[in-house]
Design a protein around this motif. Structure first.
Motif, short mmCIF file in Angstrom:
data_model
loop_
_atom_site.label_atom_id
_atom_site.label_comp_id
_atom_site.label_asym_id
_atom_site.label_seq_id
_atom_site.Cartn_x
_atom_site.Cartn_y
_atom_site.Cartn_z
N ALA A 82 0.82 -1.20 0.00
CA ALA A 82 0.00 0.00 0.00
C ALA A 82 0.86 1.26 0.00
O ALA A 82 0.60 2.21 -0.74
CB ALA A 82 -0.93 -0.01 1.21
N GLU A 83 1.90 1.29 0.81
CA GLU A 83 2.78 2.45 0.86
C GLU A 83 3.55 2.61 -0.45
O GLU A 83 3.82 3.72 -0.90
CB GLU A 83 3.75 2.33 2.04
N THR A 84 3.91 1.48 -1.08
CA THR A 84 4.59 1.55 -2.38
C THR A 84 3.68 2.17 -3.43
O THR A 84 4.12 3.00 -4.24
CB THR A 84 5.01 0.14 -2.82
N ILE A 85 2.41 1.79 -3.43
CA ILE A 85 1.45 2.36 -4.38
C ILE A 85 1.27 3.85 -4.13
O ILE A 85 1.20 4.65 -5.08
CB ILE A 85 0.12 1.60 -4.29
N ASN A 86 1.19 4.24 -2.87
CA ASN A 86 1.10 5.67 -2.55
C ASN A 86 2.32 6.43 -3.05
O ASN A 86 2.22 7.55 -3.56
CB ASN A 86 0.95 5.86 -1.05
N THR A 87 3.49 5.81 -2.89
CA THR A 87 4.73 6.46 -3.33
C THR A 87 4.75 6.62 -4.84
O THR A 87 5.13 7.68 -5.36
CB THR A 87 5.95 5.62 -2.88
N ILE A 88 4.33 5.59 -5.57
CA ILE A 88 4.26 5.70 -7.02
C ILE A 88 3.28 6.80 -7.43
O ILE A 88 3.53 7.56 -8.38
CB ILE A 88 3.84 4.34 -7.63
N ILE A 139 -7.46 1.97 -0.59
CA ILE A 139 -7.42 3.43 -0.63
C ILE A 139 -6.15 3.92 -1.34
O ILE A 139 -6.18 4.92 -2.07
CB ILE A 139 -7.49 3.99 0.80
N SER A 140 -5.05 3.21 -1.15
CA SER A 140 -3.82 3.60 -1.84
C SER A 140 -3.96 3.45 -3.35
O SER A 140 -3.43 4.26 -4.12
CB SER A 140 -2.65 2.75 -1.33
N ILE A 141 -4.69 2.43 -3.80
CA ILE A 141 -4.93 2.26 -5.24
C ILE A 141 -5.75 3.43 -5.77
O ILE A 141 -5.49 3.95 -6.87
CB ILE A 141 -5.63 0.91 -5.51
N LEU A 142 -6.77 3.85 -5.02
CA LEU A 142 -7.56 5.00 -5.42
C LEU A 142 -6.68 6.24 -5.54
O LEU A 142 -6.79 7.00 -6.53
CB LEU A 142 -8.69 5.24 -4.41
N TYR A 143 -5.81 6.46 -4.58
CA TYR A 143 -4.95 7.64 -4.63
C TYR A 143 -4.00 7.56 -5.83
O TYR A 143 -3.77 8.57 -6.52
CB TYR A 143 -4.15 7.77 -3.34
#
Length: 907
Positions: free
Chosen positions: A338-344, A392-396
């Protein structure tokens, strides 16, 4: 008695006494120890007194702190010769300013802020803190470690106050602490990391000093030596300090990027390490911190001037590719994923190149290759068993992909249209978003609605395009419904949850804003306006969530009022105004409209673009909608308060909307100007600092040059090598200029000679045309040929001279280059000499330091000699007293002990 008094001189003054009643004698003991520390002259007595205070510093914290604080501070400032005494004083002060609740030895029933009070009392005199900072330079292991722990406690109790005092000590005060990271003793280095964690919190000046003192380089050296992301808690401490240095500090972020430290982060995401099936808790923590470091560099809250270069560097160095590879690894824990997706998402937000790259990344782990973004969207919509932060990270990340990306939005829009859906049986972006939009899963429904609102945000073209979206397999069927109709039906459905309704209202408001055709379609939908009026007129609910629904309905109604094209006669602008006046009331409407702006959810959403939701109940508003509401809420209020003139139809309040947009633009520009002014102040401060440093270096260099000139004048009084070379070069250049002038003069003569030849040829031709005497013509022809031959000979000679001068010019130019190179070599030698002089000065300084140390040691030696002589005198006196005693015993006829009789023999 004299004998006993003589013996008492050698007795220990630190004799221990066992208290009869410990509870009643602690106070008296502490008082005696404080008196002993203050009045004793022997270092052993003072050391024993501090040792006794340390033993009571926990069980009698209040008494020890109030009575001995000043005395212990004086020890730190004065008694630098006895390291054991300093260590004990530091440990005692640390115990006084620390309270361990789970320690049974701690004194009970103390105020909660007693340690803070003691800390404030100690730092009230800034010299105490400066003395503790000076003790950092002690090479003794115990003293240095005790000083680091003590400063850490001071910073923990009074962070801001200690940071200011540390800055007042000058850059060298912080530099001492950074140098501790190079200590070869790992215990010292690790304690220094804990100290820097607190010191660098929320203080931009200290953060800059640490970074410019090679703090980044020191931290990366420790990270590499400790094993990178596979390391232990030391790696965590390093990354925490690194995060503190970069957070909210544009100057450090620029320095970090320009010094190529971003490229060194790639090494911590090795594929072998990422692909491990077992992830320890410490490794998860380390990866989280590394990802937070990257997000800090590309955070949307930073200025665009810093975000864009960081995003470009992250992509060029291959870090974005490594993070994308992490998405395809199945063994990565969910929270790390999740944090990786947010970072991307932060890396690609607003960057067209990175967005295009991420859109082209394919997921090769499934049976058929498909874009990784589509696979993530599938998890967001259908992954009810997946963790909430992951969805939620995917949505962001999807929001960041769509931000200022019209190409990406157009791809999603095409998959929403009916012909695109019928073209293939495989699910697409549009198919997944519609499935999630209609889902009973509140997370899927809310995320899909927010995603659809971002697809059409800030684009009238896309808002008009999705008016064609229908939800049916065959569009020719009579029961086909548009996306607008379905949205209104979902709002009116009693089974729809709060999160579903608020997400649909968010999508509809985004759709209606600045799009008259969308407003027309909404007004044409059955019971749309009646539903809004019912919600607005409903009695005020105790439930805050229902109040938010009413406020959003008011906002949607206001958008229909502002952007109405008056194509629906029953719901024209005037009709909507009459509905507000008669059925709702302007005051009630305004009240319900303003509720959203007073909500904590609105303030939280407007704070930053990043989505930070910990549980499903937090799914209320997002940043883009909050920004939209902030822009248009004033336009709706003005549309209600401004009345049109009689006989005229009130047009849509486009002017008010433009004014609101301009107001937001002006506000953004004001914020940018403020940011630029802050950067300018920072740049001026850094410039002044560097100018001062440059002036100091120039003064030092000038002093070295003066010394160098003195040395040269004493060894070669006539002329320096530089002057001789310079004179020779000037002579060569003068000769070269003379030769160039000569060549130019010869070329001019050659040109005049050529013109003369042409003129003579012309005259002769005329004479041949007008003469009739052939003999005379022949004679003149012979003479002319002789003249031409003569001139040709002169011309050849001139060419030879010109070639000779050219070769001579080349030779002189070559010699000039050689001389210039020699001059450069001589200057290099001068630079080396200056460097050697600098080293010599360092040796002289070191010699001075050694001399000072020798003087201290010599003083100690002389003191020891003096004490030894005093002891010898005392022994001699004692021996005389023994002899006198022996003589008295002999005269009295008493028995003399053997050791008295043997004294003469021993001598």
């Amino acid at each position: 008695m004299a004998f006993l008094r003589g013996v008492s001189l050698f007795s220990s003054s630190a004799s221990s006494t066992t208290p009869v009643n410990e509870a009643t004698n602690h106070q008296e003991t502490i008082e005696r120890l404080c008196d002993r520390l203050q009045l004793a002259t022997r270092i052993e007595d003072r050391r024993d007194a501090v040792r006794g205070l340390k033993g009571l510093s926990k069980k009698c914290k209040l008494e020890v702190g109030t009575q001995s604080m000043i005395l212990l501070a004086n020890v730190l400032r004065g008694d630098r010769t006895d390291l054991d005494l300093i260590q004990l004083a530091l440990e005692t002060l640390t115990n006084v300013m620390t309270y361990e609740a789970d320690n049974s030895e701690e004194q009970p029933n103390l105020p909660q802020d007693i340690t803070v009070q003691f800390t404030e009392l100690f730092v009230k005199n800034k010299e105490n803190v400066h003395a503790a900072l000076d003790l950092i330079e002690e090479t003794d292991f115990n003293v240095r470690r005790a000083a680091i722990k003590f400063l850490t406690i001071l910073l923990t109790n009074c962070t801001k106050l200690l940071q200011d005092i540390t800055l007042e000590s000058g850059p060298m005060g912080v530099s001492k602490l950074v140098d501790l990271l190079q200590d070869e003793r790992e215990v010292i280095r690790n304690d220094a990391l804990l100290l820097l964690q607190i010191l660098t919190q929320s203080n931009a000046n200290i953060q800059k000093i640490v970074s410019f003192e090679n703090g980044f380089e020191r931290l990366f050296e420790i990270l590499s030596s400790e094993g990178g992301c596979e390391g232990g808690v030391i790696v965590q401490d390093c990354l925490t300090v690194l995060l503190n240095l970069l957070k909210n500090n544009a100057s450090n972020q620029s320095y970090f990027r320009e010094s190529s430290f971003i490229r060194r982060l790639v090494d911590f995401f090795e594929l072998n390490s990422i692909g491990d099936k077992r992830w320890s808790t410490q490794k998860i923590t380390n990866i989280h911190l590394l990802l937070q470091v990257i997000r800090t560099l590309v955070s949307p809250t930073n200025s665009v001037q810093h975000i864009t270069p960081c995003q470009r560097t992250v992509s060029q160095c291959g870090l974005l590719h490594r993070l994308c590879v992490m998405l395809t690894v199945s063994s990565i824990p969910a929270d790390v994923l999740a944090e990786t997706i947010n970072t991307i998402g932060d890396i690609i937000r607003g960057n067209s190149e990175n967005q295009q790259f991420f859109g082209s990344v394919m997921n090769t782990t499934s049976d058929s290759q498909q874009p990784i973004l589509l696979s993530l969207l599938y998890i967001m919509v259908t992954g009810e068993k997946q963790s909430f932060p992951l969805r939620i990270s995917i949505l962001y990340c999807f929001q960041c992909y769509l931000y200022k990306n019209d190409y990406g939005k157009s791809i999603v829009i095409q998959t929403l249209l009916p012909q695109s859906q019928a073209a293939t049986s495989q699910y697409t972006f549009g198919h997944l978003l519609i499935v999630g939009y209609l889902s009973k899963d509140i997370v899927a429904s809310w995320c899909s609605s927010i995603a659809l609102s971002h697809v059409i945000a800030d684009s009238q073209q896309f808002k008009e395009a999705i008016l064609q979206v229908v939800l049916a397999t065959d569009p020719s069927q009579p029961d086909v419904k548009t996306l607008m109709d379905i949205s209104v039906d979902l709002l009116q459905n009693l089974n729809s949850s709060f999160h579903t309704r608020i997400a649909i209202l968010t999508f509809l408001c985004t759709w209606l804003a600045n799009c008259t055709l969308a407003v027309q379609a909404f007004l044409s939908s059955q019971n749309s306006i009646s539903y809004l009026i019912t919600q607005i007129c409903a009695h005020s609910s105790v439930d805050d969530r229902e109040i938010l629904i009413q406020s959003l309905c008011s906002f949607a109604f206001g958008l229909c009022l502002v952007f109405n094209n008056n194509q629906i006669s029953t719901y024209s602008t005037e009709s909507l105004e009459r509905l507000i006046n008669k059925r709702i009331g302007v005051e009630l409407f305004q009240e319900k409209l303003e509720i959203l702006s007073k909500s904590d959810h609105y303030a939280k959403a407007l704070r930053k673009p990043q989505l930070k939701l910990s549980k499903s109940n937090d799914m209320i508003l997002d940043y883009e909608f909050a920004r939209l509401y902030k822009i248009l809420e004033g336009s709706i209020s003005r549309a209600l308060t401004t009345r049109p003139t009689d006989g005229q139809t009130k047009p849509p309040d486009q002017t008010s909307l433009m004014l609101a947009q301009y107001a937001e633009l002006i506000q953004q520009q004001s914020q940018q100007i403020a940011a630029y002014q802050q950067q300018e102040r920072q740049f001026f401060e850094e410039r002044n600092y560097y100018q001062t440093k440059t002036a100091e270096l120039e003064q030092s260099l000038q002093a070295l040059r003066d010394e160098h000139l003195q040395l040269q004048s004493s060894s070669e009084p006539k002329q320096t090598p530089d002057d001789g070379l310079r004179t020779l070069c000037e002579q060569q250049q003068a000769e070269l200029e003379y030769l160039r002038n000569m060549i130019a003069y010869q070329q001019q003569q050659f040109y005049q000679l050529s013109q003369t030849t042409v003129l003579e040829n012309g005259v002769e031709q005329l004479s041949l045309n007008h003469t009739e005497n052939q003999n005379i013509q022949n004679d003149e022809q012979v003479a002319l040929n002789a003249r031409i031959t003569e001139l040709q000979t002169k011309l050849n000679a001139s060419d030879e001279r010109c070639a000779t001068q050219t070769s001579e010019n080349s030779r002189l130019q070559l010699e000039n280059n050689i001389l210039q190179e020699k001059l450069t070599n001589e200057k290099r030698k001068v630079g080396i000499l200056e460097s050697l002089q600098g080293q010599l000065q360092e040796i002289i300084d070191e010699k001075t330091s050694l001399n000072n140390e020798y003087q201290k040691l010599n003083a100690n030696y002389q003191q020891n000699i003096k004490e030894q002589n005093d002891l010898l005198v005392l022994c001699s006196t004692y021996e005389d007293q023994l002899k006198t005693c022996r003589n008295l015993m002999q005269s009295a006829g008493l028995i003399v002990p053997n050791f008295l009789i043997e004294m003469d023999n021993t001598e």
